[in-house]
Enzyme design. Structure first.
Site, PDB file in Angstrom:
ATOM      1  N   SER A  39      29.978 -53.505  82.244  1.00 23.55           N
ATOM      2  CA  SER A  39      30.106 -53.085  80.846  1.00 23.55           C
ATOM      3  C   SER A  39      31.110 -51.954  80.643  1.00 23.55           C
ATOM      4  O   SER A  39      31.562 -51.722  79.526  1.00 23.55           O
ATOM      5  CB  SER A  39      28.744 -52.664  80.281  1.00 23.55           C
ATOM      6  OG  SER A  39      28.317 -51.441  80.846  1.00 23.55           O
ATOM      7  N   LYS A  54      27.645 -45.294  79.594  1.00 19.08           N
ATOM      8  CA  LYS A  54      28.465 -45.684  78.437  1.00 19.08           C
ATOM      9  C   LYS A  54      29.400 -44.526  78.091  1.00 19.08           C
ATOM     10  O   LYS A  54      29.275 -43.417  78.616  1.00 19.08           O
ATOM     11  CB  LYS A  54      27.603 -46.011  77.217  1.00 19.08           C
ATOM     12  CG  LYS A  54      26.556 -47.093  77.426  1.00 19.08           C
ATOM     13  CD  LYS A  54      27.138 -48.467  77.634  1.00 19.08           C
ATOM     14  CE  LYS A  54      26.048 -49.504  77.880  1.00 19.08           C
ATOM     15  NZ  LYS A  54      26.614 -50.827  78.241  1.00 19.08           N
TER      16      LYS A  54
END
Length: 249
Positions: A61, A133
């Protein structure tokens, strides 16, 4: 007859005197080695809890910035002493209550301890509720996607996201969010492969992550060796910082 018994008894005693000291030495050495190993693990656990924690990247991701299987070092001191996450920081956070529902753990105490010890040295995958993230918006920011050129905007200014995966656009999901104070809007660099704040719009918290759930900032990539490097600073990661003025936090 008595002489034969006496000989056997003396032979057995000699064997015991020969074997037992060795066995005692082995047990003593085993205990010492075990104690040293336990002390090392305890020190590493303390170090990873309060200073720097190795972290295994679990998915793609954050590609190409971070790839599945990479090992990074998470700076646990980055947000202590009054410092707060800034736009552009790559952070590791506990998604419990935001990305994951609160639920009781089914792990036994021994397995929990072993997993924590393994993750303290970066040998096992992190807990399923841990995420990595990039911070796009902080408390008070209005984050919008997308402008006429398909870019994410923060407080009306476009973000030049040079870290995006080359095959991705900023977002295929439109959104217009004002980040509550004390919370963060986070997204992965590989937007088409990232489950992030965009996927939780309409849920409690609106996809944002509480600042106090952040474990630390990813500052160093340490594995594989060919890619060892310090992670770009916030100034390098978000080229729009100057146009937005002072960064929150």
């Amino acid at each position: 007859m008595e002489t034969e018994r006496q000989r056997r008894h003396e032979s057995t005693e000699r064997d015991r005197r020969t074997v037992l000291p060795g066995a005692r030495w082995f047990r003593s050495r085993f205990v010492r080695v075990g104690a040293v190993l336990a002390a090392v693990v305890a020190l590493l656990s303390l170090f990873s809890t309060y200073v720097v924690q190795p972290f295994a990247i679990p998915s793609s991701s954050m590609a190409n910035t971070l790839r599945a299987g990479d090992r990074v070092l998470v700076n646990k001191l980055a947000y202590r002493f009054g410092n707060l996450p800034q736009r552009g920081d790559v952070v590791v956070f506990d998604g419990t209550g935001s990305f994951e529902e609160e639920r009781a753990s089914n792990e036994g105490r021994v397995w929990t301890w072993l997993r924590k010890a393994g993750s303290a040295v970066g040998l096992v995958r992190p807990a399923e509720t841990d995420y990595v993230k990039r911070v796009i918006g902080v408390g008070g920011d209005r984050v919008v996607c997308c402008d006429k050129r398909g870019r994410v905007e923060v407080n009306g200014e476009p973000v030049r996201e040079e870290y995006l995966h080359p095959q991705d656009k900023p977002s295929s999901v439109p959104f217009d969010v004002t980040v509550p104070e004390g919370r963060l809007w986070v997204m992965g660099d590989h937007r088409s492969e990232s489950s992030d704040s965009r996927d939780l719009l309409g849920k409690p918290g609106g996809g944002t992550v509480p600042e106090d759930r952040v474990r630390g900032r990813v500052d160093w990539l340490v594995w594989p060796p060919r890619r060892v490097e310090a992670q770009p600073s916030t100034d390098q990661a978000l080229a729009h910082r100057d146009s937005l003025g002072a960064v929150h936090g």
